[in-house]
Design a protein around this motif. Structure first.
Motif, PDB file in Angstrom:
ATOM      1  N   ASP A  30      -6.302  -2.129   0.895  1.00 62.58           N
ATOM      2  CA  ASP A  30      -5.942  -1.938  -0.508  1.00 62.58           C
ATOM      3  C   ASP A  30      -4.429  -1.893  -0.689  1.00 62.58           C
ATOM      4  O   ASP A  30      -3.903  -2.390  -1.701  1.00 62.58           O
ATOM      5  CB  ASP A  30      -6.588  -0.668  -1.054  1.00 62.58           C
ATOM      6  CG  ASP A  30      -8.097  -0.826  -1.252  1.00 62.58           C
ATOM      7  OD1 ASP A  30      -8.629  -1.911  -0.938  1.00 62.58           O
ATOM      8  OD2 ASP A  30      -8.738   0.135  -1.718  1.00 62.58           O
ATOM      9  N   LEU A  31      -3.705  -1.328   0.272  1.00 62.48           N
ATOM     10  CA  LEU A  31      -2.247  -1.270   0.156  1.00 62.48           C
ATOM     11  C   LEU A  31      -1.610  -2.632   0.401  1.00 62.48           C
ATOM     12  O   LEU A  31      -0.464  -2.857  -0.007  1.00 62.48           O
ATOM     13  CB  LEU A  31      -1.676  -0.229   1.127  1.00 62.48           C
ATOM     14  CG  LEU A  31      -1.996   1.230   0.783  1.00 62.48           C
ATOM     15  CD1 LEU A  31      -1.419   2.166   1.836  1.00 62.48           C
ATOM     16  CD2 LEU A  31      -1.447   1.597  -0.595  1.00 62.48           C
ATOM     17  N   PRO A  35       1.428  -1.256  -3.879  1.00 69.07           N
ATOM     18  CA  PRO A  35       1.513   0.211  -3.819  1.00 69.07           C
ATOM     19  C   PRO A  35       0.414   0.844  -4.660  1.00 69.07           C
ATOM     20  O   PRO A  35       0.002   0.308  -5.685  1.00 69.07           O
ATOM     21  CB  PRO A  35       2.901   0.507  -4.400  1.00 69.07           C
ATOM     22  CG  PRO A  35       3.665  -0.765  -4.278  1.00 69.07           C
ATOM     23  CD  PRO A  35       2.661  -1.862  -4.423  1.00 69.07           C
ATOM     24  N   ARG A  36      -0.056   1.991  -4.213  1.00 66.63           N
ATOM     25  CA  ARG A  36      -1.132   2.680  -4.916  1.00 66.63           C
ATOM     26  C   ARG A  36      -0.866   4.179  -4.949  1.00 66.63           C
ATOM     27  O   ARG A  36      -0.396   4.760  -3.965  1.00 66.63           O
ATOM     28  CB  ARG A  36      -2.489   2.434  -4.228  1.00 66.63           C
ATOM     29  CG  ARG A  36      -2.954   0.974  -4.265  1.00 66.63           C
ATOM     30  CD  ARG A  36      -3.382   0.576  -5.644  1.00 66.63           C
ATOM     31  NE  ARG A  36      -3.846  -0.798  -5.749  1.00 66.63           N
ATOM     32  CZ  ARG A  36      -3.113  -1.801  -6.209  1.00 66.63           C
ATOM     33  NH1 ARG A  36      -1.853  -1.569  -6.586  1.00 66.63           N
ATOM     34  NH2 ARG A  36      -3.609  -3.014  -6.313  1.00 66.63           N
ATOM     35  N   LEU A  41      -6.161   4.942  -4.847  1.00 68.02           N
ATOM     36  CA  LEU A  41      -6.860   4.762  -3.584  1.00 68.02           C
ATOM     37  C   LEU A  41      -8.240   5.406  -3.634  1.00 68.02           C
ATOM     38  O   LEU A  41      -9.223   4.840  -3.148  1.00 68.02           O
ATOM     39  CB  LEU A  41      -6.037   5.350  -2.437  1.00 68.02           C
ATOM     40  CG  LEU A  41      -4.748   4.591  -2.094  1.00 68.02           C
ATOM     41  CD1 LEU A  41      -3.871   5.409  -1.153  1.00 68.02           C
ATOM     42  CD2 LEU A  41      -5.067   3.229  -1.478  1.00 68.02           C
ATOM     43  N   VAL A  66       2.318   3.644   6.900  1.00 71.30           N
ATOM     44  CA  VAL A  66       2.362   3.904   5.457  1.00 71.30           C
ATOM     45  C   VAL A  66       3.516   4.867   5.169  1.00 71.30           C
ATOM     46  O   VAL A  66       3.858   5.707   6.007  1.00 71.30           O
ATOM     47  CB  VAL A  66       1.022   4.507   4.980  1.00 71.30           C
ATOM     48  CG1 VAL A  66       1.107   5.060   3.571  1.00 71.30           C
ATOM     49  CG2 VAL A  66      -0.087   3.460   5.066  1.00 71.30           C
ATOM     50  N   ARG A  68       5.388   7.163   1.668  1.00 71.66           N
ATOM     51  CA  ARG A  68       5.234   7.632   0.292  1.00 71.66           C
ATOM     52  C   ARG A  68       6.594   7.543  -0.381  1.00 71.66           C
ATOM     53  O   ARG A  68       7.584   8.099   0.121  1.00 71.66           O
ATOM     54  CB  ARG A  68       4.721   9.068   0.297  1.00 71.66           C
ATOM     55  CG  ARG A  68       4.121   9.528  -1.017  1.00 71.66           C
ATOM     56  CD  ARG A  68       3.560  10.922  -0.879  1.00 71.66           C
ATOM     57  NE  ARG A  68       2.905  11.372  -2.100  1.00 71.66           N
ATOM     58  CZ  ARG A  68       2.774  12.625  -2.445  1.00 71.66           C
ATOM     59  NH1 ARG A  68       3.256  13.584  -1.660  1.00 71.66           N
ATOM     60  NH2 ARG A  68       2.155  12.951  -3.568  1.00 71.66           N
ATOM     61  N   TYR A  78       1.879   5.404  -2.507  1.00 68.83           N
ATOM     62  CA  TYR A  78       1.805   5.023  -1.099  1.00 68.83           C
ATOM     63  C   TYR A  78       1.992   3.514  -0.993  1.00 68.83           C
ATOM     64  O   TYR A  78       1.463   2.754  -1.806  1.00 68.83           O
ATOM     65  CB  TYR A  78       0.458   5.425  -0.506  1.00 68.83           C
ATOM     66  CG  TYR A  78       0.260   6.917  -0.428  1.00 68.83           C
ATOM     67  CD1 TYR A  78       0.714   7.642   0.671  1.00 68.83           C
ATOM     68  CD2 TYR A  78      -0.366   7.613  -1.465  1.00 68.83           C
ATOM     69  CE1 TYR A  78       0.544   9.026   0.738  1.00 68.83           C
ATOM     70  CE2 TYR A  78      -0.542   8.987  -1.394  1.00 68.83           C
ATOM     71  CZ  TYR A  78      -0.084   9.681  -0.296  1.00 68.83           C
ATOM     72  OH  TYR A  78      -0.251  11.040  -0.240  1.00 68.83           O
ATOM     73  N   GLU A  79       2.748   3.106   0.009  1.00 76.77           N
ATOM     74  CA  GLU A  79       2.925   1.686   0.269  1.00 76.77           C
ATOM     75  C   GLU A  79       3.009   1.470   1.778  1.00 76.77           C
ATOM     76  O   GLU A  79       3.275   2.402   2.544  1.00 76.77           O
ATOM     77  CB  GLU A  79       4.185   1.141  -0.405  1.00 76.77           C
ATOM     78  CG  GLU A  79       5.484   1.676   0.170  1.00 76.77           C
ATOM     79  CD  GLU A  79       6.718   1.037  -0.448  1.00 76.77           C
ATOM     80  OE1 GLU A  79       6.596   0.382  -1.497  1.00 76.77           O
ATOM     81  OE2 GLU A  79       7.810   1.214   0.130  1.00 76.77           O
ATOM     82  N   LEU A  80       2.774   0.248   2.208  1.00 69.88           N
ATOM     83  CA  LEU A  80       2.896  -0.084   3.611  1.00 69.88           C
ATOM     84  C   LEU A  80       4.362  -0.208   3.994  1.00 69.88           C
ATOM     85  O   LEU A  80       5.179  -0.714   3.222  1.00 69.88           O
ATOM     86  CB  LEU A  80       2.173  -1.387   3.921  1.00 69.88           C
ATOM     87  CG  LEU A  80       0.649  -1.370   3.775  1.00 69.88           C
ATOM     88  CD1 LEU A  80       0.095  -2.775   3.951  1.00 69.88           C
ATOM     89  CD2 LEU A  80       0.010  -0.424   4.776  1.00 69.88           C
ATOM     90  N   ASP A 114      -9.371  -4.538  -5.692  1.00 71.22           N
ATOM     91  CA  ASP A 114      -8.566  -4.772  -4.492  1.00 71.22           C
ATOM     92  C   ASP A 114      -9.360  -5.531  -3.436  1.00 71.22           C
ATOM     93  O   ASP A 114      -8.829  -6.422  -2.770  1.00 71.22           O
ATOM     94  CB  ASP A 114      -8.058  -3.449  -3.921  1.00 71.22           C
ATOM     95  CG  ASP A 114      -6.918  -2.845  -4.743  1.00 71.22           C
ATOM     96  OD1 ASP A 114      -6.335  -3.577  -5.568  1.00 71.22           O
ATOM     97  OD2 ASP A 114      -6.606  -1.657  -4.557  1.00 71.22           O
TER      98      ASP A 114
END
Length: 230
Positions: A30-31, A35-36, A41, A66, A68, A78-80, A114
Motif C-alpha cells: 500500500d505504501l 504515503p498513507r 493503512l 518505512v 514517518r 508513513y512512507e517508504l 491500493d
C-alpha cells in the motif's frame, strides 16, 4: 527489527526478518502507491488488528524500510524510505507469481483501491504500450474509481474514489473509456476472456466512451496463466 530471528547469516534470512512477519508486505504494497496516514493503512487493511498494525509499522521503521514524516494538510504520514522503495520490483514480481493461483474470490474477500492500483501496475506491459497510442481509462469496481493513463511506457494511476487527502491531482479532461468491472477482470488480464467475451458475460460493462479501447487495455495489462508477463 522483527521479533523473530532465524539465526542464519544470509541475505534471504535478513529480508524475511525485515518484511516476513504477517501483514508487513501488504503494508509495503500500500505504501508503494503513496504515503498513507495510519487511518488510511487501517482502512486499506480492515482485518489487521490495530496493535499488529502499530507493531509492524514500528518494526518496519526500525528496519529502515518505512519512515514517518509530516505532509502538508495531512499531518504525519508513513512512507517508504529509498531502501524500502527498492522492494517495488520484488512486490510486483510476487504479484505476478501469485496471480496464477488466485482463483475466484472468497465471499468475504475484498479489493481495495491500493490493491487494485498495484494489480494494474503488476500487469502493466510497457513494451506493449510503447508501440500504441496513448490511452486514458476510468475503471470502476464497486466503490473504487481509478483514472488510468497510459502514454508509451509511462503509467499513471490516480485514485478518484474513495476520496483521499493524499494522492495525485485528478487528471484534466475526460477519459477515452469509462468501464465497470468486478473481480472477474482477472480473467481478462489473464487472457482467459477477450474483451468482447467479457462484455457478453457482463464481466465488464462499458459506461461511456470508445469501447474499442478495451482491446488496447487487454493488450497493455496482461499476465499469462503461468503468472509470468505475456
Amino acid at each position: 527489527m522483527a521479533a523473530r530471528s532465524y539465526g542464519q547469516y544470509c541475505g534471504v534470512t535478513t529480508a524475511v526478518e525485515l518484511i516476513g512477519e504477517r501483514w508487513a508486505l501488504l503494508i509495503v504494497r500500500d505504501l508503494l502507491v503513496g504515503p498513507r496516514r495510519y487511518t488510511d493503512l487501517k482502512q486499506g487493511l480492515p482485518r489487521i488488528p490495530t496493535n499488529i498494525l502499530s507493531t509492524r509499522l514500528k518494526e518496519l521503521q526500525e528496519g529502515g524500510v518505512v519512515r514517518r514524516v509530516p505532509l502538508a494538510n495531512c499531518g504525519l504520514v508513513y512512507e517508504l524510505t529509498p531502501y524500502g522503495r527498492e522492494l517495488e520490483p520484488i512486490v510486483l514480481a510476487l504479484g505476478q507469481w501469485g496471480f496464477a493461483r488466485m482463483g475466484d474470490p472468497e465471499p468475504d474477500d475484498i479489493v481495495t483501491a491500493d490493491s487494485l492500483t498495484m494489480a494494474l501496475r503488476t500487469a502493466f506491459r510497457p513494451d506493449a504500450a510503447a508501440s500504441l497510442p496513448p490511452a486514458d481509462y476510468e475503471l470502476r469496481l464497486a466503490d473504487i474509481v481509478l483514472r488510468v493513463q497510459v502514454d508509451g511506457t509511462r503509467l499513471r494511476i490516480v485514485q478518484l474514489a474513495p476520496p483521499r487527502l493524499i494522492g495525485g491531482a485528478p487528471p484534466a479532461g475526460e477519459p477515452g473509456l469509462v468501464f465497470a468491472a468486478g473481480p472477474g477482470i482477472r480473467r481478462v488480464i489473464s487472457g482467459e476472456l477477450t474483451p468482447a467475451e467479457a462484455i457478453d458475460r457482463e464481466v465488464l460493462v462499458v459506461e461511456a466512451g470508445d469501447a474499442t479501447l478495451l482491446e488496447r487495455f487487454a493488450e497493455v495489462f496482461r499476465i499469462d496463466s503461468a503468472g509470468i508477463p505475456a
